[in-house]
Structures are given as C-alpha cells and as structure tokens.
Design a protein around this motif. Structure first.
Motif: not given
Length: 488
Positions: A302-308, A354-360
């Motif tokens: 599952f690959s979701a669009h991230g947010v900070p 900036v740090q985004w939601l992980k894992p990338y």
C-alpha cells in the motif's frame, strides 16, 4: 383521504397568474403567508378560496368541506421566487381572476452534489500556474503568522523552480493530468447512480488548484437554485491538506453570501470505512493478484500520499490514523475471502527538507528487495483517480526502483475511477447524508480563516518577501528554522 395540514408560517403556495386575466391561460408565480398567521388544513373534498380584500394589503383564505364547516384566514401577502416552494395537497383554489394549483408533493427540492478534488494541469503550459496555486494555499505551506507575507513570494519561487521537473513528469504521461476528465466521468456516473435510487440531482465538480475551481462550481450551484447540497471530497481519508483545505474555502464562500449561508449542506469529511469502498478495493487487489504466477507469494504494498509529521503531531491531522485503519479494514476483507498475503504501508510524494510520515515508499522498496521479496503488488490507496502520482510516480519511478532493488514481478492495482460498485457506494453515501443537511454555521472555522488571512498585493512587501524567500531556499539552516510549519 386524510386531511392534509400545512403551516402558513413555513409554506409557499404555487400561484398560477394570468397575464391577460384570462382564466384559461396561466403562468407560474408564488407567494407566501407570513409567520404570524396560523396553520390550517383542508380535506380533500373541500374547496379553498382566496379573496383579495385590498389588492396589496391583505388576503382572505377560506376553507370549506362537504359538511359546511369552514375556516377563514386573512393577512398580507409576500411574493417569493422559486426556492423553497411548498404546495397544498389536493383540490382547487381560486384567487379573484387567478387560480391556485395544488400538488401532492410537500416541498419542491433541487438536490446538488459537489465533488471536490485536487485538480491538475491539462497542458504543459498549465504546470507552473497550477503549482503556484498549490503552494499559495496556506494549508499546503503553513507559515507562522509573522511570516505570512512570504506566502505568495514562496509560492512564486517554488513553482518556478519545480515547474521544469514537473513538466517532464506530465510529458511522460501524455502532456497533462487526466484528473479532470476522470472526475467528470465520475460525476456523470454518480448522477446516473442516484437516478437509479430515484434521486434527481445535479452533480458538480470543484477543483482546489485548477479548473473548474471550487469557486466556479459554487457559483453554478447558486445559478441552478439548488436547495440542498451534499459535499463529497474525493479523498477517502481526511487530511488538513486535502479535504480540510477545500472545506475552508467553502466555509469562507458560504459565510459571505446571503443565499449560500442559509443553504442546507451536508459534508462527508471522510469515507474510507464505508463497506462499498473497502469491498471495491478488495475486488481490485484480488483481481490483480491473479495475474501473478504464485499469487500467495505476492507482497501487497500500500502506497499512500504522505503529509508532514507536524500536521499529525502539532495540528491534529487524523490522516495517519485513518489511513492505518483503512488498510486494516481492507486486509480484513481480503482475509475473509481467503487472501492471506503479507502487506505493508508506506508514504510517497514527499518534498522539501521537513520530516514526513514514515516509512517512505522509495526506502521501503529498496528494503523489500534486499530482504528477498520477489513479487510486489502496489496499491495506491489514497487515490480514487489516475493522475501524476499513479501514472508517473508509481508506474515509472517506483517500478524502476523496485526492479533495480531485486523485485522481479511487479504489479499495480488501478485506481477506482468509475468502478460500478465504488460509484454505487458513493451514491449510497449521498443518500445517507441528505437528511442531515443544515446551514453551515456562520462561525465555523472562523479562527482558521482569520489565521490564514487573505493576501493583499503590496509591492514593497512582495519585493522584500521575494528576497527573503530566495535566501531561505538557498540557506538550509534558515529554511529548517521553519520546518514545523512548512509543507511543499
């Protein structure tokens, strides 16, 4: 037939008015009775007469039944337009040389559904202005109040610097985003699905950062005289940067418009947990797994669009929690069907320092290859339409990275687009939301709106902001000072 009671305080009666005072030829208009008058009722066998005592100052309404009992009601007349008409049930009404038509329907209602989406450039020339609109959104680049004047200069600089690379991506998928075309198709499919449920509705498309803009859709809703509206963001999971940004725009528009401020509205903020959506996603995954030689060995990715991260930790964005629950529900549905594949979740599309939601996503793909995973099925879980993140980022960049990292068998689940079970579930969501429609609170999100503010053109501030923005972009240390407030 039972008596049909209606209140003069809340009703309009449909008046058929003859321009030539000819009773055989009538045209439609309407009037209402003020709140101060009492409610009354007529039996189906009765006759209702209206006499104009002073033409402009008042009227008399009398109701009689077959047993001779009657009721008389007098008071001033106030004319109205089409909206909010109510109709008497059965029988004939006369008003001097006019005729009053009665209907069995209590209220004439015009339902509207507003689909909200991100939008995307349709040509390569649209890329830079589209990016500018994106980065000028205070829900995308979240600046401290003291530095709010940097919003426009930063948006201009970032969009200018990123446009060449973005154009390459859009060129690789045909020269523009297919998002508008697909969203228009979804709107038409939803309209047809609602008609199957005996609901006639106008379905509108409002994009946040490109045409047709949300503001344009709202103006069309006004022109069409919609009396009840359901707002349906095409983002299954809520985030400040997607649904939240669009709702903020809506609230501002509605608050400043007399008609819209009283329009009953129901907003579906997230719908990832709906059974129809979960089953539709499970259907797509199950179908794609069959394309592998050994389906049971495939890792579901599952690959979701991230947010900070700051959105979640500092601003209370529920996106991460909703995404994880969404994945859990999809996997539970698959397990109920006998599909027990391993799965993982990662976040894509991060930009900036900036740090985004992980894992990338890119890092996880490399790790999976190193662990010996040979078959991978990518699932774009936060997207319901094909666009740049699926067609270029997943299908090209991530696929290439996965194959380079040792993944031998690659597959990708298509976006839901106009899948019938998905569209029917959206129709069900609209039907369920209609009864809860109410006027938006005049104070809703006022603090949020005032915090973001509107930007006024000031040449001196714009020049100073441009210089400072340029320095920030060239100086990582200075830029990182704002890291908890930036998203681009």
């Amino acid at each position: 037939m039972d008596a049909i009671a209606f209140s003069a305080a809340h009703s309009n009666m449909k008046l058929l008015d003859s321009n030539t005072l000819n009773p055989d030829r009538t045209v439609s208009t309407s009037f209402s009775v003020p709140k101060s008058l009492v409610s009354f009722s007529c039996k189906s066998s009765g006759k209702l007469q209206v006499r104009d005592k002073s033409r402009t100052q008042g009227l008399v309404v009398s109701c009689s039944s077959s047993n001779g009992q009657g009721l008389q009601l007098s008071g001033p007349v106030e004319k109205r337009g089409r909206l909010g008409q109510a109709f008497c049930s059965v029988g004939t009404v006369s008003y001097g040389e006019f005729a009053l038509e009665s209907h069995s329907q209590a209220v004439e209602e015009k339902v509207g559904v507003l689909l909200l989406n991100l939008g995307g450039p349709e040509t390569l020339d649209d890329v830079q202005p589209f990016l500018y609109n994106l980065f000028a959104d205070p829900d995308i680049i979240r600046l401290p109040r003291l530095f709010r004047f940097l919003q426009e200069p930063l948006a201009k600089l970032i969009s200018t610097f990123r446009a060449p690379k973005s154009k390459e991506g859009y060129a690789s998928i045909g020269g523009g985003s297919p998002l508008r075309k697909i969203t228009d198709e979804q709107a038409q499919a939803l309209k047809m699905a609602l008609e199957e449920k005996n609901i006639s509705a106008n379905v509108y498309v409002g994009m946040r950062y490109w045409y047709p803009f949300t503001e344009e859709a709202i103006q069309q809703i006004k022109r069409d005289g919609i009396t009840k509206l359901v707002v349906l963001p095409l983002y299954p999971q809520y985030s400040i940067s997607t649904t939240g940004s669009s709702i903020r725009v809506l609230q501002k528009i509605f608050r400043e418009d007399a008609y819209l401020s009283t329009l009953p509205v129901s907003i579906i903020k997230s719908w990832y947990q709906r059974e129809g959506y979960i089953k539709s996603m499970a259907d797509l995954i199950q179908t794609e797994l069959k394309n592998f030689v050994n389906p049971q060995e495939v890792m579901i990715f599952f690959s979701a669009h991230g947010v900070p991260v700051s959105y979640v930790e500092n601003a209370g964005d529920p996106y991460k929690d909703e995404m994880e629950e969404c994945i859990y529900l999809i996997m539970q549905e698959l397990k109920a069907r006998g599909v027990g594949n391993e799965h993982t979740l990662a976040y894509q599309s991060r930009v900036g320092p900036v740090q985004w939601l992980k894992p990338y996503t890119d890092e996880v793909l490399v790790e999976l290859g190193q662990k010996g995973i040979k078959s991978l099925l990518a699932v774009p879980v936060s997207f319901v339409s094909e666009h740049i993140e699926t067609l270029e980022e997943i299908d090209m960049e991530y696929k290439h990275l996965a194959l380079e990292s040792g993944i031998e068998n690659w597959g990708r689940v298509p976006a839901l687009n106009c899948k019938s079970s998905f569209i029917m579930d959206l129709a069900d969501a609209v039907v369920e939301a209609l009864p809860s429609a109410t006027a938006l609170s005049p104070h809703a999100s006022s603090a949020d709106t005032s915090d973001h503010g509107s930007f006024r053109f000031d040449p001196i501030r714009l020049l100073f902001g441009s210089i400072l923005a340029f320095i920030l972009l060239l100086s990582p240390k200075a830029f990182l000072a704002f890291r908890n407030n930036f998203y681009f």
